[in-house]
Design a protein around this motif. Sequence first.
Motif: not given
Length: 92
Positions: A33-45
Amino acid sequence: VVSAETTVTFDKLKDNTEVRVFLAGTTTEIAGIENATAGTADNRSFAWSYAATTSVDYQIINTSYVIVRVEGFTVPADNTTIDFQQRFDLNS
């Protein structure tokens, strides 16, 4: 022949983190993935699945943090979560 796939989740990733997973010793990408966006700010998965016992190499890339590269990781038989503590790159 049925090959069971298991899910590996990379967790606690910083914003703007790229993930790449390759068959070990090759450039054959099996997940990413180019940019992990699942989760919350600075706590992505980022979760990916592949056949258990497969050997893979993976990279966790963020231009503000030290790049993590693991070679020869064996996909486990059970679903697994790997928590990361990305270290700020003082040279960035």
